[in-house]
Design a protein around this motif. Structure first.
Motif, PDB file in Angstrom:
ATOM      1  N   GLN A 119      -3.788   0.765   3.725  1.00 48.96           N
ATOM      2  CA  GLN A 119      -4.847  -0.038   4.349  1.00 48.96           C
ATOM      3  C   GLN A 119      -5.252   0.458   5.732  1.00 48.96           C
ATOM      4  O   GLN A 119      -6.195  -0.078   6.321  1.00 48.96           O
ATOM      5  N   THR A 120      -4.549   1.427   6.278  1.00 48.12           N
ATOM      6  CA  THR A 120      -4.859   1.900   7.637  1.00 48.12           C
ATOM      7  C   THR A 120      -5.941   2.967   7.627  1.00 48.12           C
ATOM      8  O   THR A 120      -6.946   2.847   8.336  1.00 48.12           O
ATOM      9  N   ARG A 161       3.949   5.853   9.667  1.00 51.20           N
ATOM     10  CA  ARG A 161       3.873   4.393   9.599  1.00 51.20           C
ATOM     11  C   ARG A 161       2.505   3.909   9.109  1.00 51.20           C
ATOM     12  O   ARG A 161       2.358   2.734   8.739  1.00 51.20           O
ATOM     13  N   ASP A 162       1.505   4.808   9.107  1.00 48.39           N
ATOM     14  CA  ASP A 162       0.161   4.446   8.662  1.00 48.39           C
ATOM     15  C   ASP A 162       0.006   4.509   7.150  1.00 48.39           C
ATOM     16  O   ASP A 162      -1.041   4.133   6.608  1.00 48.39           O
ATOM     17  N   ASP A 169      -1.456   7.044  -0.540  1.00 44.20           N
ATOM     18  CA  ASP A 169      -0.746   5.797  -0.248  1.00 44.20           C
ATOM     19  C   ASP A 169      -1.518   4.566  -0.705  1.00 44.20           C
ATOM     20  O   ASP A 169      -1.034   3.436  -0.538  1.00 44.20           O
ATOM     21  N   THR A 172       5.738   4.489   0.353  1.00 41.24           N
ATOM     22  CA  THR A 172       4.726   4.080   1.314  1.00 41.24           C
ATOM     23  C   THR A 172       5.406   3.267   2.412  1.00 41.24           C
ATOM     24  O   THR A 172       6.553   2.846   2.276  1.00 41.24           O
ATOM     25  N   GLN A 173       4.680   3.028   3.484  1.00 39.95           N
ATOM     26  CA  GLN A 173       5.255   2.273   4.594  1.00 39.95           C
ATOM     27  C   GLN A 173       5.650   0.860   4.185  1.00 39.95           C
ATOM     28  O   GLN A 173       6.625   0.300   4.693  1.00 39.95           O
ATOM     29  N   ASP A 174       4.911   0.288   3.236  1.00 37.25           N
ATOM     30  CA  ASP A 174       5.214  -1.073   2.787  1.00 37.25           C
ATOM     31  C   ASP A 174       6.139  -1.087   1.572  1.00 37.25           C
ATOM     32  O   ASP A 174       6.269  -2.115   0.892  1.00 37.25           O
ATOM     33  N   GLY A 175       6.779   0.053   1.281  1.00 35.92           N
ATOM     34  CA  GLY A 175       7.870   0.077   0.322  1.00 35.92           C
ATOM     35  C   GLY A 175       7.515   0.320  -1.122  1.00 35.92           C
ATOM     36  O   GLY A 175       8.363   0.173  -2.005  1.00 35.92           O
ATOM     37  N   ARG A 176       6.264   0.707  -1.417  1.00 32.82           N
ATOM     38  CA  ARG A 176       5.896   0.989  -2.804  1.00 32.82           C
ATOM     39  C   ARG A 176       6.387   2.372  -3.222  1.00 32.82           C
ATOM     40  O   ARG A 176       6.396   3.306  -2.428  1.00 32.82           O
ATOM     41  N   ASN A 233      -3.315   1.495  -2.744  1.00 27.33           N
ATOM     42  CA  ASN A 233      -2.860   0.568  -3.779  1.00 27.33           C
ATOM     43  C   ASN A 233      -3.619   0.818  -5.077  1.00 27.33           C
ATOM     44  O   ASN A 233      -4.790   1.210  -5.061  1.00 27.33           O
ATOM     45  N   ASP A 246       0.275   2.857   4.540  1.00 31.93           N
ATOM     46  CA  ASP A 246       0.394   1.513   3.964  1.00 31.93           C
ATOM     47  C   ASP A 246      -0.755   1.169   3.026  1.00 31.93           C
ATOM     48  O   ASP A 246      -0.859   0.036   2.553  1.00 31.93           O
TER      49      ASP A 246
END
Length: 264
Positions: A108-109, A103-104, A146, A171-175, A148, A106
């Motif tokens: 940004q974690t 879940r990390d 992961d 990625t956790q945010d769907g990328r 951006n 993303d």
């Protein structure tokens, strides 16, 4: 191996006199880009200039290595580096098995991923390996893959099929991850003993892409880092239907150049 090495810096053992003797992983990675031995092996960017920066501690896996990586990235920025090839990633640390979770992922974690996510806006393209966890319990990409606005590179075999060890997304945010794929199962490299070998891993598919990104950006110098990254993605063999195993596919750098030239 002939290579245009500008300088070296060790962030793990700053005073070590054995920079070239710790491990030959970096030698193999460098050879995929910088080798220039006609009729033997030529890398994807043999005339580029290279800074060799060590931030990986081979003896252990600890969170401090993310700090080393961030320090190396900051140094690269100060040295005027345009492209960073990073053939490493983290998802598990010694004595800290639950330090990260999927879940990390993303961007940004993790410290290393937050740092990586800044690079494109600073004019640097990061090309990072997807990791080799595809057949293990983690299975997914590692940190900082992961991040951006970077190019995460997975590995394919000689039949252009996904290598089973290559880390997958999303990625956790769907990328979509990985971004693109290149030959890494196996790749032809130069070992620390100076011999031509074949080795497997996303560590070795990544520099193939990084070197070609250097060539593309040299041919299209007016493009920004973000524009070059987008060109590479959109000319991949899977660009019309990207997924989280093959990403945008195997990039076509000639097509990227032609499209970029028209867009001037």
């Amino acid at each position: 191996m002939q290579a245009n090495i500008v300088g070296t810096k060790d962030f793990v053992y700053p005073n070590s006199p054995f920079f070239y003797q710790e491990t030959d992983h970096g030698t193999k990675v460098l050879s995929a880009m910088a080798a220039n031995v006609p009729n033997v092996l030529i890398g994807t960017a043999p005339e580029a200039r290279y800074w060799l920066l060590r931030c990986e501690d081979q003896q252990t896996e600890q969170p401090v290595e993310e700090d080393y990586w961030a320090m190396a990235a900051e140094f690269a920025d100060s040295a005027g580096v345009d492209i960073i090839n990073s053939s490493l990633g983290y998802n598990d640390y010694d004595d800290a098995p639950d330090y990260y979770h999927q879940r990390d992922l993303d961007g940004q974690t993790a410290l290393i991923s937050r740092t990586a996510s800044m690079l494109a806006k600073k004019g640097i393209i990061l090309v990072n390996s997807a990791g080799n966890s595809g057949m293990g319990p983690w299975k997914k990409i590692s940190f900082p893959s992961d991040a951006n606005d970077i190019l995460t590179v997975g590995a394919v075999n000689m039949e252009k099929k996904n290598a089973p060890f290559s880390g997958v997304g999303p990625t956790q945010d769907g990328r979509v991850k990985p971004d693109v794929m290149a030959l890494g199962s196996p790749a032809s490299l130069i070992s620390g003993r100076g011999s031509i070998i074949r080795d497997m891993g996303t560590s070795f598919s990544t520099p193939l892409v990084a070197g070609l990104v250097a060539c593309l950006w040299q041919a299209l110098p007016e493009k920004t880092a973000l524009e070059i990254i987008e060109l590479v993605r959109l000319t991949g063999s899977n660009a019309k239907d990207p997924d989280n195993i093959f990403g945008y596919g195997i990039p076509n750098f000639w097509r990227a150049y032609m499209i970029g030239k028209v867009e001037k």
